[in-house]
Scaffold this motif. Structure first.
Motif, PDB file in Angstrom:
ATOM      1  N   TYR A  32      -3.217  -8.177   4.815  1.00  0.00           N
ATOM      2  CA  TYR A  32      -3.527  -8.397   3.404  1.00  0.00           C
ATOM      3  C   TYR A  32      -2.287  -8.843   2.630  1.00  0.00           C
ATOM      4  O   TYR A  32      -1.154  -8.718   3.112  1.00  0.00           O
ATOM      5  CB  TYR A  32      -4.083  -7.113   2.774  1.00  0.00           C
ATOM      6  N   LYS A  33      -2.524  -9.318   1.411  1.00  0.00           N
ATOM      7  CA  LYS A  33      -1.430  -9.757   0.555  1.00  0.00           C
ATOM      8  C   LYS A  33      -0.553  -8.580   0.155  1.00  0.00           C
ATOM      9  O   LYS A  33      -1.021  -7.447   0.025  1.00  0.00           O
ATOM     10  CB  LYS A  33      -1.984 -10.439  -0.692  1.00  0.00           C
ATOM     11  N   LEU A  34       0.730  -8.876  -0.105  1.00  0.00           N
ATOM     12  CA  LEU A  34       1.677  -7.824  -0.472  1.00  0.00           C
ATOM     13  C   LEU A  34       1.227  -7.083  -1.719  1.00  0.00           C
ATOM     14  O   LEU A  34       1.301  -5.850  -1.788  1.00  0.00           O
ATOM     15  CB  LEU A  34       3.064  -8.438  -0.712  1.00  0.00           C
ATOM     16  N   SER A  35       0.761  -7.823  -2.715  1.00  0.00           N
ATOM     17  CA  SER A  35       0.360  -7.199  -3.977  1.00  0.00           C
ATOM     18  C   SER A  35      -0.813  -6.246  -3.773  1.00  0.00           C
ATOM     19  O   SER A  35      -0.851  -5.153  -4.366  1.00  0.00           O
ATOM     20  CB  SER A  35      -0.015  -8.276  -5.002  1.00  0.00           C
ATOM     21  N   ALA A  36      -1.757  -6.625  -2.912  1.00  0.00           N
ATOM     22  CA  ALA A  36      -2.918  -5.772  -2.652  1.00  0.00           C
ATOM     23  C   ALA A  36      -2.500  -4.492  -1.937  1.00  0.00           C
ATOM     24  O   ALA A  36      -2.986  -3.396  -2.260  1.00  0.00           O
ATOM     25  CB  ALA A  36      -3.959  -6.528  -1.827  1.00  0.00           C
ATOM     26  N   VAL A  37      -1.607  -4.617  -0.954  1.00  0.00           N
ATOM     27  CA  VAL A  37      -1.172  -3.438  -0.201  1.00  0.00           C
ATOM     28  C   VAL A  37      -0.411  -2.475  -1.103  1.00  0.00           C
ATOM     29  O   VAL A  37      -0.677  -1.264  -1.113  1.00  0.00           O
ATOM     30  CB  VAL A  37      -0.297  -3.849   1.011  1.00  0.00           C
ATOM     31  N   LEU A  38       0.534  -2.990  -1.890  1.00  0.00           N
ATOM     32  CA  LEU A  38       1.338  -2.120  -2.750  1.00  0.00           C
ATOM     33  C   LEU A  38       0.484  -1.483  -3.847  1.00  0.00           C
ATOM     34  O   LEU A  38       0.698  -0.317  -4.211  1.00  0.00           O
ATOM     35  CB  LEU A  38       2.499  -2.908  -3.365  1.00  0.00           C
ATOM     36  N   THR A  39      -0.486  -2.228  -4.369  1.00  0.00           N
ATOM     37  CA  THR A  39      -1.396  -1.640  -5.365  1.00  0.00           C
ATOM     38  C   THR A  39      -2.218  -0.526  -4.736  1.00  0.00           C
ATOM     39  O   THR A  39      -2.401   0.547  -5.334  1.00  0.00           O
ATOM     40  CB  THR A  39      -2.338  -2.714  -5.942  1.00  0.00           C
ATOM     41  N   GLY A  40      -2.705  -0.757  -3.513  1.00  0.00           N
ATOM     42  CA  GLY A  40      -3.458   0.275  -2.809  1.00  0.00           C
ATOM     43  C   GLY A  40      -2.603   1.499  -2.507  1.00  0.00           C
ATOM     44  O   GLY A  40      -3.066   2.639  -2.639  1.00  0.00           O
ATOM     45  N   VAL A  41      -1.356   1.270  -2.107  1.00  0.00           N
ATOM     46  CA  VAL A  41      -0.431   2.383  -1.856  1.00  0.00           C
ATOM     47  C   VAL A  41      -0.236   3.202  -3.129  1.00  0.00           C
ATOM     48  O   VAL A  41      -0.282   4.439  -3.114  1.00  0.00           O
ATOM     49  CB  VAL A  41       0.933   1.863  -1.347  1.00  0.00           C
ATOM     50  N   PHE A  42      -0.024   2.508  -4.237  1.00  0.00           N
ATOM     51  CA  PHE A  42       0.197   3.198  -5.507  1.00  0.00           C
ATOM     52  C   PHE A  42      -1.019   4.030  -5.906  1.00  0.00           C
ATOM     53  O   PHE A  42      -0.890   5.212  -6.245  1.00  0.00           O
ATOM     54  CB  PHE A  42       0.517   2.174  -6.605  1.00  0.00           C
ATOM     55  N   LEU A  43      -2.206   3.446  -5.838  1.00  0.00           N
ATOM     56  CA  LEU A  43      -3.418   4.158  -6.267  1.00  0.00           C
ATOM     57  C   LEU A  43      -3.739   5.330  -5.336  1.00  0.00           C
ATOM     58  O   LEU A  43      -4.057   6.435  -5.791  1.00  0.00           O
ATOM     59  CB  LEU A  43      -4.599   3.190  -6.321  1.00  0.00           C
ATOM     60  N   GLY A  44      -3.651   5.082  -4.026  1.00  0.00           N
ATOM     61  CA  GLY A  44      -3.931   6.154  -3.066  1.00  0.00           C
ATOM     62  C   GLY A  44      -2.947   7.303  -3.192  1.00  0.00           C
ATOM     63  O   GLY A  44      -3.325   8.478  -3.164  1.00  0.00           O
ATOM     64  N   SER A  45      -1.663   6.970  -3.350  1.00  0.00           N
ATOM     65  CA  SER A  45      -0.638   7.997  -3.497  1.00  0.00           C
ATOM     66  C   SER A  45      -0.794   8.745  -4.815  1.00  0.00           C
ATOM     67  O   SER A  45      -0.606   9.966  -4.875  1.00  0.00           O
ATOM     68  CB  SER A  45       0.759   7.361  -3.424  1.00  0.00           C
ATOM     69  N   LEU A  46      -1.124   8.008  -5.873  1.00  0.00           N
ATOM     70  CA  LEU A  46      -1.302   8.639  -7.184  1.00  0.00           C
ATOM     71  C   LEU A  46      -2.432   9.666  -7.146  1.00  0.00           C
ATOM     72  O   LEU A  46      -2.276  10.796  -7.630  1.00  0.00           O
ATOM     73  CB  LEU A  46      -1.590   7.575  -8.243  1.00  0.00           C
ATOM     74  N   LEU A  47      -3.562   9.301  -6.547  1.00  0.00           N
ATOM     75  CA  LEU A  47      -4.691  10.224  -6.455  1.00  0.00           C
ATOM     76  C   LEU A  47      -4.345  11.429  -5.584  1.00  0.00           C
ATOM     77  O   LEU A  47      -4.627  12.580  -5.937  1.00  0.00           O
ATOM     78  CB  LEU A  47      -5.919   9.501  -5.885  1.00  0.00           C
ATOM     79  N   ASN A  48      -3.719  11.153  -4.440  1.00  0.00           N
ATOM     80  CA  ASN A  48      -3.392  12.225  -3.509  1.00  0.00           C
ATOM     81  C   ASN A  48      -2.369  13.188  -4.103  1.00  0.00           C
ATOM     82  O   ASN A  48      -2.525  14.413  -4.020  1.00  0.00           O
ATOM     83  CB  ASN A  48      -2.871  11.631  -2.202  1.00  0.00           C
ATOM     84  N   HIS A  49      -1.323  12.649  -4.698  1.00  0.00           N
ATOM     85  CA  HIS A  49      -0.262  13.505  -5.234  1.00  0.00           C
ATOM     86  C   HIS A  49      -0.702  14.213  -6.511  1.00  0.00           C
ATOM     87  O   HIS A  49      -0.228  15.317  -6.793  1.00  0.00           O
ATOM     88  CB  HIS A  49       1.004  12.680  -5.476  1.00  0.00           C
ATOM     89  N   SER A  50      -1.611  13.595  -7.263  1.00  0.00           N
ATOM     90  CA  SER A  50      -2.181  14.300  -8.421  1.00  0.00           C
ATOM     91  C   SER A  50      -2.952  15.533  -7.950  1.00  0.00           C
ATOM     92  O   SER A  50      -2.845  16.615  -8.556  1.00  0.00           O
ATOM     93  CB  SER A  50      -3.110  13.368  -9.206  1.00  0.00           C
ATOM     94  N   LEU A  51      -3.714  15.360  -6.864  1.00  0.00           N
ATOM     95  CA  LEU A  51      -4.423  16.492  -6.282  1.00  0.00           C
ATOM     96  C   LEU A  51      -3.440  17.563  -5.813  1.00  0.00           C
ATOM     97  O   LEU A  51      -3.668  18.764  -6.010  1.00  0.00           O
ATOM     98  CB  LEU A  51      -5.279  16.011  -5.112  1.00  0.00           C
TER      99      LEU A  51
END
Length: 226
Positions: A32-51
């Protein structure tokens, strides 16, 4: 608050270097594109670490993380099997190297990172930091930033490799990485009474029988004409 952001960032950066999530970022970046991967990393990490912050502040005595770890391990194996699955007509696009993703790349990456970090040492670190934090938001900002930075390294390497590796190879490697991480986690978190040699061999045999047809379709064996 600045000190908690920096200390949390450093903790996560050191914990994630060479960890499975960095390898996941590398694998995703080959597809996948770099922007898509980094956005996914940010969102997934944000949700996980918020939990994790919520658990660290309020729920640390009520959440059975071992059960969550086992469920997440099975989810990773299923995700790997799904990655290897070949739909009708997909062989042709694999040969051409132009297969569109089945779901939006950001959703795929975010889901994988959210699941991958559940019960992981990174999430446990976030929980620990949150229990004694004066500014839990600072912990969250620092840990998510650390995840994005370490993942960026994997993304950069994966992007370079992805331009040189055929898509069928990438598909195979990505699926096997997910299955491998799931199996490693199961070995780590399942009660020892289930980790007998017959159970292990039986489980591995089932997985091999499931993935063999997909591998055969990814790499079709053509009989040589005489």
């Amino acid at each position: 608050m600045i000190s908690e952001i920096l200390s949390s960032l450093i903790f996560i950066f050191l914990a994630e270097m060479g960890d499975k999530t960095q390898l996941l970022a590398l694998a995703f970046a080959t597809k996948y594109k770099l922007s898509a991967v980094l956005t996914g990393v940010f969102l997934g990490s944000l949700l996980n670490h918020s939990l994790a912050v919520i658990i660290g502040l309020y729920l640390s005595s009520f959440i059975p993380l071992n059960i969550i770890n086992i469920a997440t391990s099975f989810a990773f194996i299923i995700f790997g099997l799904w990655t290897l699955k070949i739909d009708e007509g997909e062989e042709e696009c694999l040969e051409e190297g132009k297969c569109p993703p089945k779901f939006h790349p950001i959703l795929i990456v975010a889901s994988a990172f959210f699941l991958g970090e559940i019960g992981d040492k990174t999430q446990l670190t976030v929980i620990t930091l949150s229990t004694s934090a004066r500014y839990p938001l600072g912990v969250l900002l620092g840990t998510v930033t650390g995840m994005v930075i370490t993942s960026s390294i994997g993304v950069f390497i994966g992007n370079k490799l992805g331009k040189k590796i055929p898509e069928n190879i990438i598909k195979l490697i990505s699926g096997l990485i997910f299955i491998l991480f799931g199996l490693i986690n199961l070995y780590e978190f399942l009660p020892s009474k289930y980790l007998t040699l017959p159970n292990i061999l039986f489980s591995l045999s089932i997985i091999i029988l499931i993935i063999y047809p997909s591998i055969k379709r990814i790499f079709p064996f053509q009989k040589q004409k005489h």
